[in-house]
Scaffold this motif. Structure first.
Motif, mmCIF file in Angstrom:
data_model
loop_
_atom_site.group_PDB
_atom_site.id
_atom_site.type_symbol
_atom_site.label_atom_id
_atom_site.label_comp_id
_atom_site.label_asym_id
_atom_site.label_seq_id
_atom_site.Cartn_x
_atom_site.Cartn_y
_atom_site.Cartn_z
ATOM 1 N N THR A 72 0.831 -1.209 0.000
ATOM 2 C CA THR A 72 0.000 0.000 0.000
ATOM 3 C C THR A 72 0.863 1.255 0.000
ATOM 4 N N ILE A 73 1.848 1.286 0.888
ATOM 5 C CA ILE A 73 2.731 2.457 0.971
ATOM 6 C C ILE A 73 3.517 2.634 -0.322
ATOM 7 N N GLY A 74 4.046 1.528 -0.849
ATOM 8 C CA GLY A 74 4.791 1.607 -2.098
ATOM 9 C C GLY A 74 3.935 2.092 -3.250
ATOM 10 N N GLY A 75 2.718 1.581 -3.369
ATOM 11 C CA GLY A 75 1.828 2.023 -4.436
ATOM 12 C C GLY A 75 1.444 3.484 -4.305
ATOM 13 N N LEU A 76 1.194 3.920 -3.078
ATOM 14 C CA LEU A 76 0.825 5.324 -2.849
ATOM 15 C C LEU A 76 1.969 6.255 -3.220
ATOM 16 N N ILE A 77 3.189 5.914 -2.815
ATOM 17 C CA ILE A 77 4.343 6.757 -3.136
ATOM 18 C C ILE A 77 4.564 6.808 -4.647
ATOM 19 N N ALA A 78 4.486 5.649 -5.310
ATOM 20 C CA ALA A 78 4.694 5.609 -6.759
ATOM 21 C C ALA A 78 3.635 6.421 -7.494
ATOM 22 N N GLY A 79 2.389 6.300 -7.069
ATOM 23 C CA GLY A 79 1.316 7.045 -7.723
ATOM 24 C C GLY A 79 1.499 8.545 -7.583
ATOM 25 N N LEU A 80 1.876 8.988 -6.384
ATOM 26 C CA LEU A 80 2.084 10.422 -6.174
ATOM 27 C C LEU A 80 3.285 10.930 -6.969
ATOM 28 N N ILE A 81 4.343 10.116 -7.065
ATOM 29 C CA ILE A 81 5.513 10.526 -7.843
ATOM 30 C C ILE A 81 5.146 10.716 -9.307
ATOM 31 N N VAL A 82 4.366 9.790 -9.852
ATOM 32 C CA VAL A 82 3.961 9.901 -11.259
ATOM 33 C C VAL A 82 3.039 11.096 -11.464
ATOM 34 N N LEU A 129 -1.848 -8.027 -10.827
ATOM 35 C CA LEU A 129 -2.477 -7.393 -11.984
ATOM 36 C C LEU A 129 -4.000 -7.413 -11.904
ATOM 37 N N PHE A 130 -4.576 -8.489 -11.363
ATOM 38 C CA PHE A 130 -6.028 -8.653 -11.397
ATOM 39 C C PHE A 130 -6.683 -8.727 -10.031
ATOM 40 N N GLY A 131 -5.902 -8.701 -8.956
ATOM 41 C CA GLY A 131 -6.461 -8.667 -7.622
ATOM 42 C C GLY A 131 -7.085 -9.980 -7.204
ATOM 43 N N SER A 132 -7.687 -9.953 -6.012
ATOM 44 C CA SER A 132 -8.367 -11.135 -5.477
ATOM 45 C C SER A 132 -9.461 -10.670 -4.538
ATOM 46 N N VAL A 133 -10.565 -10.259 -5.112
ATOM 47 C CA VAL A 133 -11.636 -9.661 -4.317
ATOM 48 C C VAL A 133 -12.277 -10.667 -3.363
ATOM 49 N N LEU A 134 -12.153 -11.960 -3.644
ATOM 50 C CA LEU A 134 -12.734 -12.982 -2.776
ATOM 51 C C LEU A 134 -11.808 -13.364 -1.623
ATOM 52 N N ALA A 135 -10.650 -12.736 -1.528
ATOM 53 C CA ALA A 135 -9.695 -13.083 -0.478
ATOM 54 C C ALA A 135 -9.374 -11.881 0.409
ATOM 55 N N LEU A 136 -10.319 -10.971 0.574
ATOM 56 C CA LEU A 136 -10.075 -9.783 1.398
ATOM 57 C C LEU A 136 -10.104 -10.155 2.880
ATOM 58 N N ASP A 137 -9.071 -9.754 3.609
ATOM 59 C CA ASP A 137 -9.032 -10.020 5.044
ATOM 60 C C ASP A 137 -9.475 -8.782 5.820
ATOM 61 N N ASP A 138 -9.444 -8.883 7.149
ATOM 62 C CA ASP A 138 -9.911 -7.775 7.987
ATOM 63 C C ASP A 138 -9.102 -6.505 7.756
ATOM 64 N N ALA A 139 -7.775 -6.658 7.653
ATOM 65 C CA ALA A 139 -6.920 -5.477 7.479
ATOM 66 C C ALA A 139 -7.224 -4.759 6.172
ATOM 67 N N THR A 140 -7.466 -5.524 5.109
ATOM 68 C CA THR A 140 -7.769 -4.902 3.816
ATOM 69 C C THR A 140 -9.125 -4.212 3.846
ATOM 70 N N PHE A 198 -6.505 -1.547 -5.937
ATOM 71 C CA PHE A 198 -5.459 -2.481 -6.347
ATOM 72 C C PHE A 198 -5.524 -3.777 -5.550
ATOM 73 N N HIS A 199 -5.807 -3.675 -4.252
ATOM 74 C CA HIS A 199 -5.827 -4.872 -3.410
ATOM 75 C C HIS A 199 -7.005 -5.781 -3.729
ATOM 76 N N ALA A 200 -8.091 -5.217 -4.230
ATOM 77 C CA ALA A 200 -9.267 -6.029 -4.525
ATOM 78 C C ALA A 200 -9.355 -6.433 -5.988
ATOM 79 N N LEU A 201 -9.050 -5.508 -6.899
ATOM 80 C CA LEU A 201 -9.258 -5.753 -8.325
ATOM 81 C C LEU A 201 -7.981 -5.760 -9.137
#
Length: 289
Positions: A72-82, A129-140, A198-201
């Protein structure tokens, strides 16, 4: 029969309930942001940002595996940089912002896939690339709910300057200096929702739940407030219908959620009262807009 088809899967299986809650959170916050992206002619920005988070998430995966925090942190930093980098390139070179975004998007996608491939398997790459919406845990789920809460609060606080900048940025610039900060916060919310999606889809489908319901709403109504409500409702309905169809047909849930949203878009494209094809074909009265 209807209960067994439409309700029973969510009563009997916890993973279906988790997937539904996650889908609702994504649609409730992301789809209204898509409306502003479309009205501001920034639709491709959402797609570019969705791919921009991939290398950051991949680097987080490289160091910690499929761990929620680092990715999550890595994706957020990369998105903001772009987001910031493409704006700087557009303002300091002859390239327009769409061209700089396209360049960053292609580099990010290639870099992210390469980084994942250094350590992971094909299954890990598919998960990214495609996520796993059926595998979401409490933290997600907590992350998705938090992102939805922050986004809705942000849109509520910035609603007036956001609408003014969307409709007439020149007027907003003449009466206020809120345009710049509003743009930055808006893009930050877009990146935040794409990281959650990203985590779900996955990175390839996260933008779908943001843009397709928004495009449908644009064809159905000309009122911005109504567009926001319609897009959120369609996104949530697409999440529910996609999960139900995937459960009974034994097909991947994420792609089906986006396909249902795409079906709603096609229906709006034909029958939408604000801009559908049938409205274009309907004879108009003299001087009617």
């Amino acid at each position: 029969m209807l209960h067994e088809t439409l309700i029973s899967p969510f009563v009997e299986f916890e993973f279906m309930r988790r997937a539904l809650v996650g889908s609702i959170a994504l649609a409730l916050a992301g789809s209204p942001l898509g409306v502003f992206l479309i009205l501001r002619r920034m639709s491709l920005t959402g797609d570019a940002m969705a791919h921009a988070i991939l290398p950051g998430a991949a680097i987080g995966y490289l160091f910690a595996g499929l761990s929620l925090g680092p990715m999550t942190i890595g994706g957020l930093i990369a998105g903001l940089i772009v987001a910031v980098g493409s704006g700087v390139v557009a303002r300091t070179t002859i390239l327009r912002e769409d061209a700089s975004l396209a360049a960053f998007y292609l580099i990010s996608l290639a870099l992210g896939v390469t980084v994942v491939s250094l350590r992971g398997s094909n299954i890990d790459l598919l998960h990214v690339l495609f996520g796993s919406v059926l595998a979401l845990d409490d933290a997600t789920l907590i992350l998705l709910a938090s992102i939805a809460s922050v986004t809705l609060a942000g849109v509520a606080l910035l609603y007036r300057p956001l609408v003014m900048e969307t409709v007439d940025p020149g007027f907003l610039a003449s009466v206020s200096r809120a345009g710049g900060p509003t743009q930055i916060i808006f893009l930050a919310l877009v990146v935040l929702n794409l990281v959650g999606g990203f985590h779900a889809l996955g990175t390839l489908l996260a933008v779908g739940i943001m843009m397709l319901p928004a495009a449908s709403a644009r064809l159905i109504s000309q009122d911005i407030t109504a567009m926001l409500a319609i897009s959120a409702a369609q996104g949530m309905l697409a999440g529910y219908a996609g999960l139900i169809i995937s459960f009974h047909a034994s097909l991947p849930s994420g792609p089906l959620i986006i396909l249902v949203a795409g079906l709603f878009y096609l229906l709006a494209l034909v029958f939408g009262p604000a801009g559908g094809l049938m409205r274009r074909l309907k004879p108009r009265r003299h001087l009617e807009a």
